[in-house]
Design an enzyme around this catalytic site. Sequence first.
Site, short mmCIF file in Angstrom:
data_model
loop_
_atom_site.label_atom_id
_atom_site.label_comp_id
_atom_site.label_asym_id
_atom_site.label_seq_id
_atom_site.Cartn_x
_atom_site.Cartn_y
_atom_site.Cartn_z
N GLY A 260 5.18 -7.77 -11.09
CA GLY A 260 5.14 -8.71 -9.98
C GLY A 260 4.61 -8.10 -8.70
N HIS A 261 5.10 -8.62 -7.57
CA HIS A 261 4.57 -8.30 -6.26
C HIS A 261 4.89 -6.86 -5.86
CE1 HIS A 261 3.09 -9.38 -2.29
NE2 HIS A 261 4.22 -8.96 -1.72
N PHE A 262 6.12 -6.42 -6.11
CA PHE A 262 6.53 -5.05 -5.77
C PHE A 262 6.51 -4.20 -7.03
CE2 PHE A 262 8.42 -7.20 -2.03
CZ PHE A 262 7.83 -6.43 -1.04
N ASP B 67 2.13 -11.74 -10.06
CA ASP B 67 2.44 -12.00 -8.65
C ASP B 67 2.08 -13.45 -8.31
OD1 ASP B 67 2.89 -11.90 -5.94
OD2 ASP B 67 1.49 -10.26 -5.55
N ASP C 4 0.34 -5.85 0.42
CA ASP C 4 0.77 -7.01 1.19
C ASP C 4 0.32 -6.86 2.65
OD1 ASP C 4 2.86 -9.44 0.78
OD2 ASP C 4 3.21 -8.55 2.74
#
Length: 288
Positions: free
Chosen positions: A264-266, A238, A103
């Site tokens: 997902g994102h994390f 994500d 990120d």
Amino acid sequence: MSSVHHRTATVNGHEIFYREAGPTDAPAVVLLHGYPTSSFMFRELIPLLAVDYHVIAPDHLGFGLSAAPGVEEFAYTFDALAELTSGLLDQLGLERYALYVQDYGAPIGWRLALKHPERISALVTQNGNGYEDGFVESFWTDVWAYGANPGPETEPAVRAALSLDAIRWQYLHGVPDPSLVSPDTWEHDVALVSREGNDEIQLALFRDYQNNRPLYPLLHDYLRTSQVPVLAVWGRNDEIFGPAGARAFARDAKDVEVHLINGGHFLLESHLHVVAGYLRGFLGRVLG
């Protein structure tokens, strides 16, 4: 298992917190976190890497346990955060290191690589964009609008990203089994983002994010000419940085691995050992 040390350093007059583990004479790996978290996101990965590597994971200014001067005291941009990170690594004497970015850590890491390409032994990106590919329109439309025209009409949509619901969504969206993700993660982040004045810090970085995009052609040229090894390990569900962002690295990097994982994102919160397996295999191959 290697002990993890929790330290601070003064860089350009600002206190920067960082986690450090592993033998100092081993190959170095620098972990750069994303929004809205801190080096806390690497708390379980660090011991797994520190068996073989010297691991450094700083908190960016305004995040985690680093200082958080108000926007009237410090101009928060990705250029400025990268400069502080570079200063910290100089203080620690790191002359060569692999970068793991996620990120917000990605545009900071790209700046480090472009400033000192000779120092970068490998790049690992975990849901950290370096291409126009991968920006999920439903998430980024409001950010681009705010960056282009900050004001009362565009701010509410991005300010909503500071809320408990939005931060929890970042952790849980796209995770097949949300019960694997500890609520400590979003509660930790929300508490720090909710500190007085931190909202303005985050809004400043939202406004500045658009200034990362002009770096991408420079990054692509660097990937082509340096032949730096690249690992893209990505949560394919994500809805911030989609899987096209991972695949894009294969266009320019000559030594590249791309792994899309059902998360997902994390990704470290639900698939820590899967990511660590790919990471250790990659680092073992390219760093020896």
